[in-house]
Scaffold this motif. Structure first.
Motif, short mmCIF file in Angstrom:
data_model
loop_
_atom_site.label_atom_id
_atom_site.label_comp_id
_atom_site.label_asym_id
_atom_site.label_seq_id
_atom_site.Cartn_x
_atom_site.Cartn_y
_atom_site.Cartn_z
N PRO A 159 73.35 -36.33 16.68
CA PRO A 159 72.79 -37.66 16.96
C PRO A 159 73.52 -38.40 18.06
N LEU A 160 74.84 -38.31 18.09
CA LEU A 160 75.59 -39.00 19.13
C LEU A 160 75.21 -38.49 20.51
N LEU A 161 75.12 -37.17 20.66
CA LEU A 161 74.76 -36.60 21.96
C LEU A 161 73.32 -36.95 22.34
N LEU A 162 72.42 -36.91 21.36
CA LEU A 162 71.02 -37.26 21.64
C LEU A 162 70.91 -38.71 22.10
N VAL A 163 71.60 -39.59 21.42
CA VAL A 163 71.54 -41.01 21.75
C VAL A 163 72.15 -41.29 23.12
N LEU A 164 73.26 -40.62 23.44
CA LEU A 164 73.90 -40.82 24.74
C LEU A 164 73.02 -40.33 25.89
N GLY A 165 72.00 -39.54 25.56
CA GLY A 165 71.03 -39.14 26.58
C GLY A 165 70.08 -40.25 26.98
N ALA A 166 70.13 -41.39 26.29
CA ALA A 166 69.28 -42.56 26.60
C ALA A 166 67.80 -42.19 26.70
N PRO A 167 67.23 -41.57 25.66
CA PRO A 167 65.83 -41.13 25.75
C PRO A 167 64.83 -42.27 25.88
N MET A 168 65.11 -43.43 25.26
CA MET A 168 64.15 -44.53 25.36
C MET A 168 64.14 -45.12 26.76
N THR A 169 65.29 -45.20 27.39
CA THR A 169 65.35 -45.68 28.77
C THR A 169 64.58 -44.73 29.68
N LEU A 170 64.74 -43.44 29.45
CA LEU A 170 64.00 -42.44 30.24
C LEU A 170 62.50 -42.63 30.07
N LEU A 171 62.07 -42.84 28.82
CA LEU A 171 60.64 -43.03 28.57
C LEU A 171 60.12 -44.30 29.22
N LEU A 172 60.87 -45.38 29.10
CA LEU A 172 60.44 -46.65 29.68
C LEU A 172 60.32 -46.55 31.20
N ARG A 173 61.24 -45.83 31.82
CA ARG A 173 61.19 -45.68 33.28
C ARG A 173 60.11 -44.71 33.73
N SER A 174 59.65 -43.87 32.82
CA SER A 174 58.64 -42.87 33.18
C SER A 174 57.22 -43.38 32.97
N LEU A 175 57.04 -44.36 32.10
CA LEU A 175 55.71 -44.87 31.81
C LEU A 175 55.20 -45.81 32.90
N PRO A 176 53.88 -45.92 33.04
CA PRO A 176 53.33 -46.96 33.93
C PRO A 176 53.78 -48.33 33.44
N ALA A 177 53.81 -49.29 34.35
CA ALA A 177 54.37 -50.61 34.05
C ALA A 177 53.72 -51.26 32.83
N ALA A 178 52.39 -51.19 32.72
CA ALA A 178 51.70 -51.85 31.60
C ALA A 178 52.10 -51.22 30.27
N ARG A 179 52.15 -49.90 30.22
CA ARG A 179 52.54 -49.23 28.98
C ARG A 179 54.01 -49.48 28.66
N ALA A 180 54.84 -49.53 29.67
CA ALA A 180 56.26 -49.80 29.44
C ALA A 180 56.45 -51.20 28.85
N ARG A 181 55.65 -52.17 29.34
CA ARG A 181 55.75 -53.52 28.78
C ARG A 181 55.31 -53.55 27.32
N ARG A 182 54.24 -52.80 27.00
CA ARG A 182 53.79 -52.77 25.60
C ARG A 182 54.84 -52.12 24.71
N LEU A 183 55.45 -51.05 25.20
CA LEU A 183 56.50 -50.40 24.42
C LEU A 183 57.71 -51.32 24.26
N GLY A 184 58.04 -52.03 25.33
CA GLY A 184 59.15 -52.98 25.25
C GLY A 184 58.89 -54.08 24.24
N ALA A 185 57.63 -54.56 24.19
CA ALA A 185 57.27 -55.58 23.20
C ALA A 185 57.40 -55.04 21.79
#
Length: 272
Positions: A85-111
């Motif tokens: 879990p520590l290694l998985l979390v340090l990979g910052a998967p949610m940041t990667l997903l947020l940066r990969s999504l289109p802006a509108a979807r990233a905003r919905r996920l952020g909300a």
């Protein structure tokens, strides 16, 4: 563990889900590497290493040995519930997903991530209870006995430890944004409580007190030592991740100037 449960573990849903997540992560990371902002290779390496640890714990020699040796079970638990879990979390998967999504979807996920439910789940106390409390329930109640003969329950326990371990690592030291993350001293206190509970549980296990473990004494004591020293290592790494990832929060220059002019503090809505 029965032969049926061991056969089921050979096609572990936890392992399959982790491998699918790792494949998706690597695909997104490869795409983002072509972006001008790029993506840090060490993040990718960390997530991949975490997935490898899950695979090592859920399949192969470790899983085979865990079917009949409680010491191997503890190694499996250490890998799935703490180190991976520590290694998985340090990979910052949610940041990667947020940066990969289109802006509108990233905003919905952020909300969604800023929602009330996640505020409760991301509370350090909640994460502590789910992570450390799960160990107490597994080893101090008949739950471990039942997992030995029930493949689905066995996998559910693995899923719980992986998810609760990721939650705890994220809340304490994860680089991904978290809602209303407490101060570093507060997180260190929560980590200290986790270390203390872990140490007490391992000592009780070594002495055979207040635990419900139908295993040979030699295996029980060996597993307790693995829990004690292995847990210390994992928690030390988590503390290092917290210390190295900590950055003082500074107000932007224009808001600082405004505060100096008006004499009033400026409040910031910070997510992460």
């Amino acid at each position: 563990m029965t032969h049926h449960a061991h056969a089921f573990a050979a096609v572990s849903p936890v392992l399959l889900t982790t491998l699918v997540a790792a494949a998706g992560y690597l695909l997104l990371a490869a795409r983002l590497r072509r972006d001008p902002r790029g993506w840090r290779g060490r993040r990718t390496a960390s997530f991949a290493a975490g997935a490898v640890l899950v695979a090592a714990a859920a399949a192969g020699p470790v899983a085979a040995a865990a079917a009949h040796d409680f010491r191997a079970h503890m190694v499996q638990h250490l890998l799935i519930g703490m180190l991976a879990p520590l290694l998985l979390v340090l990979g910052a998967p949610m940041t990667l997903l947020l940066r990969s999504l289109p802006a509108a979807r990233a905003r919905r996920l952020g909300a969604l991530l800023r929602g009330r439910a996640l505020h409760v789940l991301a509370n350090p106390v909640t994460a502590l209870v789910l992570s450390v409390g799960g160990m107490v329930v597994l080893y101090c109640t008949p739950l471990y006995r039942h997992t030995a003969g029930n493949a689905w329950l066995h996998e559910a326990v693995h899923a719980h430890f992986l998810l609760s371990g990721c939650l705890f690592a994220w809340v304490i030291a994860g680089p991904d944004p978290a809602p209303r993350r407490p101060s570093v001293p507060a997180r260190l206190v929560v980590l200290g409580v986790a270390i203390a509970v872990h140490a007490v549980l391992s000592q009780l296990m070594y002495a055979g007190l207040l635990v419900d473990l139908p295993v040979p004494d030699e295996q029980r004591r060996g597993a307790a030592e693995i829990m004690y020293y292995g847990g210390d290592l994992a928690e030390l790494l988590l503390a290092v991740a917290l210390a190295t990832g900590w950055r003082p929060r500074r107000a932007p220059a224009h808001t600082t100037a405004r505060a100096m002019v008006t004499g009033k503090p400026v409040r910031h809505r910070i997510f992460g």
